[in-house]
Design an enzyme around this catalytic site. Structure first.
Site, PDB file in Angstrom:
ATOM      1  N   ASP A  18       0.846  -1.193   0.000  1.00 18.58           N
ATOM      2  CA  ASP A  18       0.000   0.000   0.000  1.00 18.58           C
ATOM      3  C   ASP A  18       0.882   1.242   0.000  1.00 18.58           C
ATOM      4  O   ASP A  18       1.764   1.384   0.850  1.00 18.58           O
ATOM      5  CB  ASP A  18      -0.889   0.022   1.251  1.00 18.58           C
ATOM      6  CG  ASP A  18      -2.014  -0.996   1.183  1.00 18.58           C
ATOM      7  OD1 ASP A  18      -3.036  -0.697   0.542  1.00 18.58           O
ATOM      8  OD2 ASP A  18      -1.868  -2.087   1.774  1.00 18.58           O
ATOM      9  N   HIS A  36      -7.496   5.728   0.539  1.00 15.91           N
ATOM     10  CA  HIS A  36      -8.446   5.545   1.634  1.00 15.91           C
ATOM     11  C   HIS A  36      -7.738   5.579   2.978  1.00 15.91           C
ATOM     12  O   HIS A  36      -6.510   5.537   3.057  1.00 15.91           O
ATOM     13  CB  HIS A  36      -9.187   4.218   1.477  1.00 15.91           C
ATOM     14  CG  HIS A  36      -8.278   3.015   1.523  1.00 15.91           C
ATOM     15  ND1 HIS A  36      -7.449   2.666   0.463  1.00 15.91           N
ATOM     16  CD2 HIS A  36      -8.064   2.081   2.479  1.00 15.91           C
ATOM     17  CE1 HIS A  36      -6.774   1.583   0.780  1.00 15.91           C
ATOM     18  NE2 HIS A  36      -7.123   1.198   1.997  1.00 15.91           N
ATOM     19  N   ASP A  50      -7.499  -4.439   9.501  1.00 15.25           N
ATOM     20  CA  ASP A  50      -6.725  -3.201   9.674  1.00 15.25           C
ATOM     21  C   ASP A  50      -6.019  -3.228  11.025  1.00 15.25           C
ATOM     22  O   ASP A  50      -6.656  -3.237  12.072  1.00 15.25           O
ATOM     23  CB  ASP A  50      -7.640  -1.976   9.587  1.00 15.25           C
ATOM     24  CG  ASP A  50      -8.029  -1.643   8.149  1.00 15.25           C
ATOM     25  OD1 ASP A  50      -7.533  -2.325   7.244  1.00 15.25           O
ATOM     26  OD2 ASP A  50      -8.821  -0.712   7.952  1.00 15.25           O
ATOM     27  N   GLU A  66     -11.167  -0.642  -2.373  1.00 20.04           N
ATOM     28  CA  GLU A  66     -12.080  -1.333  -3.285  1.00 20.04           C
ATOM     29  C   GLU A  66     -13.047  -0.366  -3.967  1.00 20.04           C
ATOM     30  O   GLU A  66     -13.434   0.655  -3.394  1.00 20.04           O
ATOM     31  CB  GLU A  66     -12.878  -2.393  -2.510  1.00 20.04           C
ATOM     32  CG  GLU A  66     -11.987  -3.482  -1.941  1.00 20.04           C
ATOM     33  CD  GLU A  66     -12.670  -4.356  -0.901  1.00 20.04           C
ATOM     34  OE1 GLU A  66     -12.218  -5.503  -0.722  1.00 20.04           O
ATOM     35  OE2 GLU A  66     -13.634  -3.894  -0.268  1.00 20.04           O
ATOM     36  N   HIS A  70     -20.360 -11.825  -0.352  1.00 17.45           N
ATOM     37  CA  HIS A  70     -20.980 -13.124  -0.599  1.00 17.45           C
ATOM     38  C   HIS A  70     -22.152 -13.438   0.319  1.00 17.45           C
ATOM     39  O   HIS A  70     -22.872 -14.421   0.079  1.00 17.45           O
ATOM     40  CB  HIS A  70     -19.923 -14.226  -0.429  1.00 17.45           C
ATOM     41  CG  HIS A  70     -19.303 -14.225   0.941  1.00 17.45           C
ATOM     42  ND1 HIS A  70     -19.883 -14.859   2.017  1.00 17.45           N
ATOM     43  CD2 HIS A  70     -18.167 -13.646   1.403  1.00 17.45           C
ATOM     44  CE1 HIS A  70     -19.116 -14.679   3.084  1.00 17.45           C
ATOM     45  NE2 HIS A  70     -18.070 -13.942   2.741  1.00 17.45           N
ATOM     46  N   THR A  86     -11.898 -10.531  -4.524  1.00 15.68           N
ATOM     47  CA  THR A  86     -11.562 -11.138  -3.231  1.00 15.68           C
ATOM     48  C   THR A  86     -12.433 -12.362  -2.938  1.00 15.68           C
ATOM     49  O   THR A  86     -13.233 -12.769  -3.760  1.00 15.68           O
ATOM     50  CB  THR A  86     -11.729 -10.116  -2.097  1.00 15.68           C
ATOM     51  OG1 THR A  86     -13.105  -9.693  -2.061  1.00 15.68           O
ATOM     52  CG2 THR A  86     -10.856  -8.900  -2.316  1.00 15.68           C
ATOM     53  N   GLU A 139      -7.602 -12.482  -4.680  1.00 12.74           N
ATOM     54  CA  GLU A 139      -7.038 -12.347  -3.338  1.00 12.74           C
ATOM     55  C   GLU A 139      -7.884 -13.177  -2.386  1.00 12.74           C
ATOM     56  O   GLU A 139      -9.060 -13.424  -2.648  1.00 12.74           O
ATOM     57  CB  GLU A 139      -7.076 -10.885  -2.860  1.00 12.74           C
ATOM     58  CG  GLU A 139      -6.247  -9.908  -3.666  1.00 12.74           C
ATOM     59  CD  GLU A 139      -6.351  -8.487  -3.115  1.00 12.74           C
ATOM     60  OE1 GLU A 139      -7.003  -8.300  -2.061  1.00 12.74           O
ATOM     61  OE2 GLU A 139      -5.801  -7.577  -3.750  1.00 12.74           O
ATOM     62  N   ASN A 140      -7.281 -13.588  -1.276  1.00 14.54           N
ATOM     63  CA  ASN A 140      -8.099 -14.166  -0.211  1.00 14.54           C
ATOM     64  C   ASN A 140      -8.566 -13.031   0.695  1.00 14.54           C
ATOM     65  O   ASN A 140      -7.835 -12.082   0.965  1.00 14.54           O
ATOM     66  CB  ASN A 140      -7.329 -15.232   0.579  1.00 14.54           C
ATOM     67  CG  ASN A 140      -5.949 -14.803   1.024  1.00 14.54           C
ATOM     68  OD1 ASN A 140      -5.191 -14.231   0.249  1.00 14.54           O
ATOM     69  ND2 ASN A 140      -5.621 -15.071   2.275  1.00 14.54           N
ATOM     70  N   LEU A 153      -9.649 -13.251   3.928  1.00 10.62           N
ATOM     71  CA  LEU A 153      -9.233 -13.415   5.315  1.00 10.62           C
ATOM     72  C   LEU A 153      -7.959 -14.258   5.364  1.00 10.62           C
ATOM     73  O   LEU A 153      -7.727 -15.081   4.480  1.00 10.62           O
ATOM     74  CB  LEU A 153     -10.348 -14.104   6.128  1.00 10.62           C
ATOM     75  CG  LEU A 153     -11.692 -13.367   6.190  1.00 10.62           C
ATOM     76  CD1 LEU A 153     -12.747 -14.250   6.847  1.00 10.62           C
ATOM     77  CD2 LEU A 153     -11.559 -12.046   6.939  1.00 10.62           C
ATOM     78  N   ARG A 182      -1.643 -12.438   4.387  1.00 12.79           N
ATOM     79  CA  ARG A 182      -0.743 -11.323   4.293  1.00 12.79           C
ATOM     80  C   ARG A 182       0.561 -11.742   4.937  1.00 12.79           C
ATOM     81  O   ARG A 182       0.617 -12.699   5.696  1.00 12.79           O
ATOM     82  CB  ARG A 182      -1.354 -10.123   5.057  1.00 12.79           C
ATOM     83  CG  ARG A 182      -0.452  -8.894   5.136  1.00 12.79           C
ATOM     84  CD  ARG A 182      -1.118  -7.787   5.900  1.00 12.79           C
ATOM     85  NE  ARG A 182      -2.442  -7.383   5.514  1.00 12.79           N
ATOM     86  CZ  ARG A 182      -2.736  -6.523   4.568  1.00 12.79           C
ATOM     87  NH1 ARG A 182      -1.738  -5.951   3.905  1.00 12.79           N
ATOM     88  NH2 ARG A 182      -3.961  -6.229   4.288  1.00 12.79           N
TER      89      ARG A 182
END
Length: 590
Positions: A164, A204, A212, A296, A414, A456, A494-495, A497, A532
């Protein structure tokens, strides 16, 4: 001990690096192995000599062969000392980068006249860096950990990293004043280790979303303008303001010290391009352009901060600042229905309601399927698409001919997907219902600018989610894959979680090359970004599974091997990198 300590400094980049081994079977003949060979089963009864201080030599026998398994051939775990000798080899493979006609970059590693290129089903894996990789003082956070971690990731066969680039850090000191401090150092570190970089233009706020771990607000001078005019912030029907991202309702108004938000984003990207021109197309291969909360393309419809929203609530529409209301009013008048322009839906419930709790989202005779509902949802989603279009047109102009790809992240919403209204997607700005495909328009918008559709929730399975909330991540991923396939837009994943288990890895592998029965074609992802880099990733068992996962993604579906076999092939390599991984894990925890 000294050897283990020096490993982190000497391992370098395994991919494409010749490795020298000494074996008594070969009468001390040196064998050169290419980067791919590190994955192959090591030779049994491998010996090496280790020179200790004082000239003493120890002849060491590697571990005995492991017992065979139905799905794997007999293999041998290489002794750490052998790996240490191998990994200090300091020869670098010649690499070349070619550009395909559609603008993708293929790196070939030349070894002994051979070459490796991306084949069918192969998906390069990137890893997200910690959110706070750069400090508020514009330095590299946990520098030793960053260095050790990058070495470990490269050695695992990872293609690169995602980082980022925070607007709130770089342009913090004043409008048009950019401090690239820590990013200069971080990107040079990535280059040194041979890692590609996906740079996220993060416009953002960090803080308030899932995962976060730190707080990075928008630039102070921008928040000062929001304090003067709170209408610059996204607003719900109860007047609650959201400071995660400036409302797209004022995209084209000079509300930020004489500049429009779009101009601010464009100036930032231009400054990034000018500062890192020498790395674009080589080290920096992708620019992911932030377009909303969590980076996003969506509205902040499900804010977790202060407990406002909890999964699996439907969220709330974010169109009640004066700029959004002004646009709604104009759209209603243009449609000949001025009475529709006074407000958003007043019967759409609250953040934590379920669809059937509301008049607007309920299954039978819900407002979402009425003439007014269709008008409102079309306007609301089109505002989001227009926002994306404005930013992408600037991004394309700025990064044209630099050799980087542009990507946009779309949220995998989802929950309640199994209902007719798809309420959480609607409040987020995706006009996706049982009767209306909301992802085709997004794919079409991205196609106009040659951008990648980054999605995602790739790791999730339907049955793992709460069934009463009618969650269906697999069906959602399939719908998005079909939309991108139909429009011809590259799909990346991306995943959502952190997951370190083989079940999630297997799901990602399947989704990365998804069989779309409806059109009898496979939809292959162009890249996958793993969430991550943290101490958990470097825990022994997680690391072993991760190395196997990366190998499987690189091999593609063409290699029909079970996880057990892949893990066995990678085992000696995992063992070799253990000191480096331990160093990275410990450094990240401090």
């Amino acid at each position: 001990m000294n050897m283990a300590m020096s490993l982190s400094h000497q391992i370098g980049s395994l991919s494409g690096t010749p490795i020298s081994t000494t074996s008594d079977l070969n009468d001390q003949t040196t064998n050169l192995l290419n980067g791919a060979s590190i994955w192959k089963t090591p030779t049994p009864n491998l010996r090496c000599r280790i020179s200790k201080q004082g000239g003493q030599e120890i002849d060491s026998l590697a571990s005995p062969p492991l017992s065979p398994s139905p799905c794997r051939s007999p293999a041998l775990r290489a002794d750490l000392s052998v790996a240490c000798q191998a990994l200090v080899a300091d020869r670098v493979a010649e690499t070349t980068t070619t550009t395909t006609k559609d603008g993708y970059y293929i790196t070939s590693y030349k070894q002994g006249g051979g070459a490796q290129i991306k084949g069918k089903g192969e998906v390069p894996v990137y890893v997200m860096m910690p959110l706070d990789s750069v400090t508020m003082g514009n330095g590299v956070n946990r520098k030793k950990a960053m260095n050790a971690s990058m070495q470990a990731l490269k050695s695992a066969g990872v293609e690169g990293i995602m980082m980022d680039v925070w607007w709130g850090l770089v342009e913090r000191d004043g409008p048009g004043v950019y401090n690239w401090g820590g990013y200069n150092e971080l990107l040079e570190m990535a280059k040194k280790h041979g890692l590609k970089v996906q740079a996220v233009m993060s416009f953002h706020q960090c803080g308030g979303n899932v995962g976060d771990s730190c707080s990075i607000p928008l630039p102070k001078w921008a928040t000062e303008e929001i304090d003067k005019d709170p209408e610059l912030a996204y607003t719900d029907q109860w007047g609650r303001r959201n400071y995660e991202y400036i409302s797209l309702g004022c995209d084209t108004l000079p509300v930020l010290k004489g500049r429009t938000p779009i101009q601010c984003y464009a100036d930032f990207m231009r400054a990034f391009r000018d500062n890192f021109q020498h790395l674009l197309g080589g080290t920096i291969v992708e620019i992911q352009v932030g377009m909303g909360p969590a980076g996003e393309l969506r509205y902040p419809s499900y804010p977790e901060q202060n407990g406002t929203w909890k999964f699996p609530g439907i969220g709330a529409f974010q169109c009640y600042d004066k700029y959004m209301r002004s646009s709604l009013k104009a759209a209603a008048e243009a449609a000949g229905k001025p009475e529709w322009g006074t407000s958003g839906p007043t019967d759409a419930g609250e953040y934590n309601n379920w669809p059937e709790d509301t008049q607007f989202f309920r299954r039978e005779n819900g407002g979402w399927d009425s003439p007014y509902g269709k008008f409102f949802l079309s306007w609301y989603s089109q505002m989001l698409l227009d926002h994306g279009e404005r930013i992408l047109s600037n991004a394309q102009s700025i990064f044209h001919s630099t050799g980087v790809k542009i990507s946009v992240k779309v949220a995998g919403i989802h929950w309640h997907y199994g209902t007719r209204s798809h309420a959480p997607e609607l409040t987020a700005g995706y006009y996706n219902t049982r009767y209306h495909d909301g992802y085709i328009p997004i794919a079409q918008m991205l196609a106009r600018y040659g951008a990648i559709f980054n999605f995602t929730c790739i790791e999730m399975r339907d049955h793992e989610q709460p069934q009463d909330a009618l969650c269906a991540p697999e069906k959602l991923v399939r719908q998005v894959a079909m939309a991108t396939q139909k429009i011809g837009v590259p799909l990346a994943g991306e995943n959502a979680l952190p997951r370190y288990d083989e079940t999630a890895h297997d799901q990602i592998l399947n989704a990365a090359s998804l069989k779309l029965d409806e059109i009898e074609q496979e939809s292959d992802m162009c890249a996958f970004t793993y969430l991550r880099m943290n101490p958990d990733l470097f825990q022994a068992d997680n690391w072993r599974k991760f190395v196997s996962f990366v190998k499987k993604m690189k091999e593609g579906k063409g290699e029909d091997k079970c996880w057990e076999q892949v893990e066995r092939e990678a085992e000696h390599f995992v063992h070799a990198t253990r000191p480096l991984v331990q160093e990275a894990s410990l450094a990240l925890m401090h």
